[in-house]
Write an enzyme that holds these catalytic residues in place. Structure first.
Site, PDB file in Angstrom:
ATOM      1  N   TRP A 339       3.069   1.501   3.659  1.00 27.35           N
ATOM      2  CA  TRP A 339       2.372   0.984   2.483  1.00 27.35           C
ATOM      3  C   TRP A 339       2.842  -0.451   2.172  1.00 27.35           C
ATOM      4  O   TRP A 339       2.064  -1.276   1.698  1.00 27.35           O
ATOM      5  CB  TRP A 339       2.655   1.894   1.276  1.00 27.35           C
ATOM      6  CG  TRP A 339       2.080   1.379  -0.018  1.00 27.35           C
ATOM      7  CD1 TRP A 339       0.807   1.547  -0.465  1.00 27.35           C
ATOM      8  CD2 TRP A 339       2.745   0.600  -1.021  1.00 27.35           C
ATOM      9  NE1 TRP A 339       0.635   0.933  -1.679  1.00 27.35           N
ATOM     10  CE2 TRP A 339       1.815   0.342  -2.044  1.00 27.35           C
ATOM     11  CE3 TRP A 339       4.041   0.100  -1.148  1.00 27.35           C
ATOM     12  CZ2 TRP A 339       2.140  -0.384  -3.180  1.00 27.35           C
ATOM     13  CZ3 TRP A 339       4.373  -0.629  -2.280  1.00 27.35           C
ATOM     14  CH2 TRP A 339       3.427  -0.864  -3.277  1.00 27.35           C
ATOM     15  N   HIS A 340       4.100  -0.735   2.471  1.00 28.97           N
ATOM     16  CA  HIS A 340       4.626  -2.059   2.154  1.00 28.97           C
ATOM     17  C   HIS A 340       4.055  -3.147   3.045  1.00 28.97           C
ATOM     18  O   HIS A 340       4.086  -4.319   2.691  1.00 28.97           O
ATOM     19  CB  HIS A 340       6.157  -2.073   2.254  1.00 28.97           C
ATOM     20  CG  HIS A 340       6.819  -1.414   1.096  1.00 28.97           C
ATOM     21  ND1 HIS A 340       7.037  -0.057   1.039  1.00 28.97           N
ATOM     22  CD2 HIS A 340       7.295  -1.912  -0.074  1.00 28.97           C
ATOM     23  CE1 HIS A 340       7.628   0.250  -0.111  1.00 28.97           C
ATOM     24  NE2 HIS A 340       7.794  -0.858  -0.800  1.00 28.97           N
ATOM     25  N   GLY A 341       3.562  -2.783   4.193  1.00 30.88           N
ATOM     26  CA  GLY A 341       2.980  -3.819   5.041  1.00 30.88           C
ATOM     27  C   GLY A 341       2.691  -3.310   6.432  1.00 30.88           C
ATOM     28  O   GLY A 341       3.278  -2.322   6.881  1.00 30.88           O
ATOM     29  N   PHE A 485       2.871  -7.262  -0.546  1.00 26.56           N
ATOM     30  CA  PHE A 485       2.643  -5.846  -0.294  1.00 26.56           C
ATOM     31  C   PHE A 485       1.390  -5.425  -1.020  1.00 26.56           C
ATOM     32  O   PHE A 485       0.804  -4.546  -0.955  1.00 26.56           O
ATOM     33  CB  PHE A 485       3.842  -5.016  -0.731  1.00 26.56           C
ATOM     34  CG  PHE A 485       5.142  -5.565  -0.200  1.00 26.56           C
ATOM     35  CD1 PHE A 485       5.230  -5.960   1.128  1.00 26.56           C
ATOM     36  CD2 PHE A 485       6.242  -5.714  -1.006  1.00 26.56           C
ATOM     37  CE1 PHE A 485       6.400  -6.479   1.628  1.00 26.56           C
ATOM     38  CE2 PHE A 485       7.434  -6.235  -0.513  1.00 26.56           C
ATOM     39  CZ  PHE A 485       7.505  -6.624   0.806  1.00 26.56           C
TER      40      PHE A 485
END
Lengths: 485, 387
Positions: A339-341, A485
Site C-alpha cells: 500500500w505504501h508504494g 504514498f
C-alpha cells in the site's frame, strides 16, 4: 511520478489559503446561526464550503485529478445509497459493496501499481528471452491511497451496518475530500466522523487546542524532520559508509519519517479541530514500543486498525489456528507494505514486519525476550524498527541490502567514506537530532499536550511557530514523505 | 496549572494575527506602490497547473516578510548552527565548500547512465574526433574540486588523506588514457605542490570561501598545461614577452555570495588575494586575447576568475599565454564547462579556422553535475556551413 498538491508547510497555505478558509468557515458558521439555521443546516453549508476549499487544495497543481477523486466519490456515494435502502437484500448489498470495492481498488491499482506490473512483466519476459511490452507512463495522483481507503471505509461500514448511509452528497464529498487529511492521512474511518459531518461544535477551546497541535506538528516537520532528512539523504546516497555512519544515517531516517508523518498527522488533526472535527490519534509514542506487535498499535494507528478491521479479521484473524494466524499476519503486512508504494522494497518491509509479528505470536508472552527488562525490550524493538526503515527508505532492494551491509561494516571503501562526516555531523544536525531523541523519549505527546491550554503552553507555542516559520523561509529542502504514498 | 480562558484567547488571536499579517502587509504595500495586489493575480490567468505553480512561486518571491526575515534566519543558522544553507558546507578553519562538489565526492554515481548525455566520454571523444578531422589537437583539463585537494579542511576525518581522486574522476581519467585523449592531470600537479608547500596556510591552491583556485593554483595549472603543450611538439614557445605585476584583489568569495545574506557577508572580512597581473613587457598594457591565435582555450568560471573579474588579466588564460609566449583565443561560459561552452564554440565556427590546439577546461564536479549534461555537439565544418 506523483503530482503534488498544496502543502501545509508552504507560504501559500499558511498565509493565504488557511486564513481565507478559516475566515470564510467561521463567518458562514456565525451568519448561519444568526439567521437561525438549524445545526444540521449550518453543518451542510459548512461542508459545502469545505468541499470547495478541499477541491481547490487538492487540484492546486493539477486540477484534472479532481475529476478522478470526484468519480470515486460519486461511485461510493451511489453504492452507499443503494446499500442503505431499507429492506435491501443482503445479497444485493453484498454485490453493490463489491462493485464499489472493485471500482475503488481498481482505480488505486491502475494508477499506483500498473506501471510496476508492466516493469516486472518486462523483466520476466527478458528473463525468458522475450521482447518487452510497451510501458504505459502513468502519473500517480497524490493522496489516492488515502481517499480510496476513505471511500472503501464508508461503503463497507454501511454494508456491515456499523454506520448509517450519509444524508447528502455534500456531506460525503466533504468526508472524502476534507483537506486536512486528504493527501497524507490519517485515514479517517467513516463511522468515527459520521456524526460530526451532520453536527459539530465550534468552541474557542477546541480551536485553540487545534492551533496548538497544528503548531507542534508544523515545528516537528520544519525543525526536526527536514533537518534529519538532509542527513538521511546524504547517508542513503553515499558511495561508501562506515558502520557508525550507516547507523547514524538510518537513525536520522528513523527520526525523519516519524517527525515528518506524525508532524503531518498533528497538523491534520489540529486543522480538523479548528473546523470543529475531532480525529483520532494516529501515533502513540511508537518508538517506545516494547515489541513489534506493540509498535503496530502505536504507529500509523489509522492504517493498522484499517488493515485489522477490513483485511485481517475478514481473512479469519486468529480464529483459524496458529499457522493460519501467522499466515494472515504476514499477508496483511505484505499488502500493508505494498500500500505504501509500488516497489519491492515496500513488499520486503511489509514481509519483515509480518514475519516479526508472526514470530512474536509464536514465541508467546513467556519467551526470554518478553521476560527481559522493559528498557531492553524497548531498545531491541527500536533497533529492529531502525533496520526496517532501511528497507523502506532504499530506492531498490539492492540498495537496501548494500546499506544493511554497511551497517554491518561492509560499507566499502573510498575517499567518500572519509569525507561524508562533513554532511552528517554538522553542529545543526547534532543539535536537532538530540532534540528529536529527547522528544521521542518525552513522556507527553503532542496530541495530549495540546488538549488543555495553560499560560506556560501558550507562551511557548507562539515563539515556536514564529521560529518554525522563519526556518521555513530559509529552507528549500521541504519534502513530505507520506505524500508519495 | 489552572486553566485560564484568556490563554485560549491569546493563543487563537496570536495565531490568527501571525497567519493574516503577511498577506495584509503585502497587500497594503502593493496598494501604496499603486500596484494590483499580487494575490489577485490568481484570477487574472486560467487555472492551469503551470499558472498556479507560477502564482505560488510569485507570491513567495515577492513577499516582503520573507525578504525581511530570511536573511536574519540564515544569519542565525550560520552563526549558531554552522549551517551555510543549501549551497555551501562549512568546513574547518573558516573554509567553505560548494555543496554540489561535496556531493560529487561522497555520493554514489547512478547505476547505469542517468540519461543519454550523462557520460562525459562520448562527448569528449566526439569533440576530439571532430577537431582531429580539422587537424586540431585537443587537450582536456579537468580541474580538481577544492574538496579533492583539501579534504582535511572539509572534515577532520580526512586529516592526512592528502589529495583524493574520486572513483568517477579516476574512471574518466583512465578512459581518456585508454582512448588516447590527451589530458593534463592536475591532481598529480596539485598533489606535488601541496606536498612541497606543506600545509602552512600560505600558498594554498584554492581560496577559503570560494569554489575556485587561488593565484597559486592558477600558476601551478598554467605551468603544467604549458609544459604539456610544448612537449607535444605541435607548437613551440612564442616570442611575445609578458611580465607580471603584483596586484591585491579583495574577494568576498563566491560561496559567501551564494548565501545571499548581507548579514553573513558583513560578518566576514573579504580575502585579500595577491595576484600577478600579466602585462605586455613593452607597453605595460594588460594581457588581451587574440581571436586569431593558434590556440583556443574553452572553459568555465575557473577561466573567468582573476581574468575577467578583478584584478583582470591575472587568470589562467593570461598566465598560460605568458608561459607559452603567445596570446590565446578564449571562450568562457560560467558553469558551462561540460556542454554550453562547446555550444558557444559551435555558434562561432570562424574561431576554429586557424587553430592548431584547443584546450578544454572543466570543473571536476561537472563530470556528474554538468549543466545540460555532456551532449555531443556538432561543429560546423566552416562558417558558411554554420550560416
Amino acid at each position: 511520478m506523483a503530482w503534488l498538491s498544496m502543502v501545509f508547510t508552504t507560504y501559500l497555505f499558511v498565509f493565504y489559503f488557511l486564513p481565507l478558509v478559516l475566515a470564510s468557515y467561521h463567518a458562514v458558521d456565525h451568519l448561519s446561526r444568526r439567521v437561525g439555521a438549524s445545526s444540521s443546516g449550518t453543518c451542510l453549508a459548512l461542508n459545502a464550503l469545505l468541499v470547495v476549499a478541499s477541491y481547490l487544495f487538492y487540484g492546486w497543481w493539477n486540477p484534472w485529478f479532481i475529476l478522478l477523486m470526484l468519480g470515486v466519490t460519486v461511485v461510493n456515494y451511489v453504492c452507499g445509497r443503494i446499500i442503505g435502502q431499507p429492506g435491501i437484500s443482503r445479497r444485493l448489498s453484498f454485490w453493490v459493496a463489491t462493485f464499489a470495492v472493485v471500482v475503488s481498488l481498481g482505480t488505486l491499482g491502475f494508477f499506483k501499481y500498473f506501471m510496476f506490473l508492466e516493469i516486472n512483466l518486462n523483466q520476466a519476459l527478458a528473463w525468458l528471452g522475450a521482447g518487452p511490452v510497451h510501458v504505459l507512463e502513468i502519473t500517480l495522483p497524490i493522496g489516492i491511497s488515502f481517499y480510496t481507503f476513505h471511500a472503501l471505509s464508508y461503503t463497507l461500514d454501511v454494508h456491515h451496518g456499523t454506520a448509517p448511509p450519509v444524508r447528502s452528497f455534500l456531506d460525503f464529498a466533504c468526508y472524502i475530500a476534507l483537506f486536512p487529511q486528504l493527501v497524507a492521512g490519517p485515514i479517517i474511518r467513516y463511522n468515527t466522523v459520521a456524526d460530526q459531518l451532520v453536527s459539530r461544535t465550534h468552541t474557542l477551546e477546541k480551536f485553540s487546542s487545534g492551533v496548538t497541535l497544528f503548531i507542534l506538528g508544523f515545528a516537528k516537520k520544519i525543525l526536526l524532520a527536514n533537518a534529519m532528512g538532509r542527513v538521511a539523504d546524504a547517508a542513503f546516497g553515499a558511495q561508501s559508509l562506515s558502520a557508525p555512519d550507516a547507523w547514524f544515517g538510518a537513525l536520522a531516517y528513523t527520526l525523519q519519517i516519524y517527525f515528518d508523518f506524525s508532524g503531518y498527522s498533528d497538523m491534520a488533526v489540529g486543522l480538523g479541530r479548528m473546523i470543529g472535527f475531532e480525529f483520532l490519534k494516529n501515533f502513540d509514542s511508537p518508538y517506545k514500543a516494547e515489541n513489534i506487535t506493540d509498535f503496530w498499535r502505536r504507529w500509523h494507528i489509522s492504517l493498522s486498525t484499517f488493515l485489522r478491521d477490513y483485511l485481517y479479521i475478514p481473512l479469519g484473524g486468529n480464529r483459524g489456528g496458529a499457522v493460519r494466524t501467522y499466515f494472515n499476519l504476514i499477508v496483511v503486512m505484505l499488502l500493508g507494505g505494498l500500500w505504501h508504494g509500488a516497489n519491492w522494497t515496500f513488499v520486503a518491509w511489509g514481509a519483515y514486519h509480518g514475519v516479526l509479528l508472526a514470530w512474536e505470536r509464536f514465541q508467546g508472552k513467556r519467551s526470554a525476550y518478553q521476560r527481559s527488562p522493559r528498557p531492553v525490550r524497548v531498545a531491541a524493538t527500536f533497533v529492529l524498527v531502525v533496520i526496517s526503515w532501511v528497507l523502506f527508505r532504499a530506492a531498490t532492494l539492492h540498495e537496501a541490502v548494500t546499506y544493511l551491509g554497511a551497517m554491518l561494516g561492509q560499507g566499502g571503501s573510498g575517499s567518500g567514506m572519509l569525507l561524508i562526516p562533513a554532511l552528517l555531523y554538522t553542529r545543526g544536525t547534532l543539535v536537532f537530532m538530540a532534540v528529536a531523541l529527547l522528544i521521542v523519549a518525552w513522556p507527553t505527546q503532542a496530541h495530549d499536550w495540546s488538549r488543555e491550554i495553560t499560560w506556560p503552553k501558550a507562551v511557548v507555542v507562539h515563539p515556536l511557530f514564529c521560529l518554525s516559520l522563519m526556518v521555513m523561509f530559509s529552507q528549500s529542502f521541504n519534502p513530505f514523505l507520506y505524500f508519495q504514498f | 496549572m489552572p486553566i485560564d480562558r484568556r490563554a485560549y484567547v491569546y493563543l487563537a488571536a496570536g495565531f490568527l494575527a501571525v497567519i493574516i499579517a503577511p498577506g495584509v502587509i503585502q497587500t497594503v504595500a502593493e496598494l501604496r506602490r499603486g500596484e494590483t495586489p499580487g494575490a489577485l493575480e490568481l484570477f487574472l490567468r486560467p487555472p492551469t497547473a503551470r499558472n498556479l505553480h507560477a502564482y505560488e512561486h510569485g507570491l513567495e518571491a515577492s513577499s516582503l516578510v520573507i525578504q525581511r526575515l530570511r536573511p536574519r534566519m540564515q544569519y542565525a543558522e550560520w552563526r549558531f548552527l554552522d549551517d551555510a544553507g543549501e549551497k555551501a558546507v562549512v568546513g574547518r578553519e573558516g573554509w567553505l565548500f560548494y555543496r554540489p562538489s561535496v556531493r560529487y565526492e561522497v555520493e554514489r554515481p547512478a547505476i547505469g547512465p542517468e540519461s543519454d548525455s550523462s557520460d562525459p566520454l562520448p562527448a569528449i571523444r566526439s569533440f576530439r574526433d571532430q577537431l582531429q578531422a580539422r587537424g586540431i589537437r585537443l587537450l582536456v583539463v579537468p580541474v580538481p574540486n577544492k574538496e579533492s585537494i583539501y579534504p582535511e579542511l572539509l572534515t577532520r576525518r580526512a586529516q592526512g588523506l592528502g589529495v583524493v581522486v574520486n572513483e568517477q574522476t579516476q574512471h574518466l581519467l583512465d578512459e581518456l588514457d585508454r582512448n588516447g585523449i590527451e589530458h593534463v592531470d592536475l591532481f598529480q600537479v596539485f598533489r606535488r605542490v601541496k606536498q612541497d608547500q606543506g600545509r602552512t596556510g600560505t600558498g594554498r591552491l584554492y581560496l577559503a570561501r570560494d569554489t575556485h583556485w587561488s593565484p597559486a593554483g592558477v600558476h601551478a595549472a598554467a605551468a603544467s598545461i604549458a609544459r604539456q603543450v610544448l612537449a607535444g611538439g605541435v607548437l613551440s614557445r612564442g616570442d611575445h614577452a609578458y611580465s607580471e605585476r603584483s596586484v591585491v584583489a579583495q574577494r568576498a568569495g563566491d560561496l559567501v555570495e551564494m548565501l545571499r545574506s548581507a548579514s553573513i557577508k558583513g560578518s566576514l572580512l573579504p580575502e585579500s588575494v595577491v595576484c600577478s597581473r600579466v602585462v605586455q613587457s613593452d607597453s605595460g598594457a594588460p594581457y588581451e586575447d587574440r581571436p586569431d591565435s593558434e590556440i583556443l582555450i574553452l572553459g568555465d568560471s575557473f577561466l573567468r576568475i582573476y581574468e575577467h573579474d578583478v584584478p583582470g588579466a591575472a587568470g589562467l588564460i593570461a598566465h598560460l599565454a605568458r608561459e607559452l609566449g603567445r596570446p590565446l583565443a578564449s571562450i568562457v561560459n560560467d558553469g558551462g564547462g561540460s556542454t554550453l561552452v562547446r555550444q558557444d564554440l559551435a555558434r562561432r565556427p570562424a574561431l576554429l579556422s586557424n587553430k592548431k590546439l584547443v584546450i578544454w577546461e572543466f570543473a571536476e564536479r561537472e563530470i556528474r553535475f554538468g549543466t545540460e549534461g555532456w551532449r555531443i555537439v556538432r561543429l560546423a565544418r566552416s562558417a558558411s556551413e554554420f550560416n
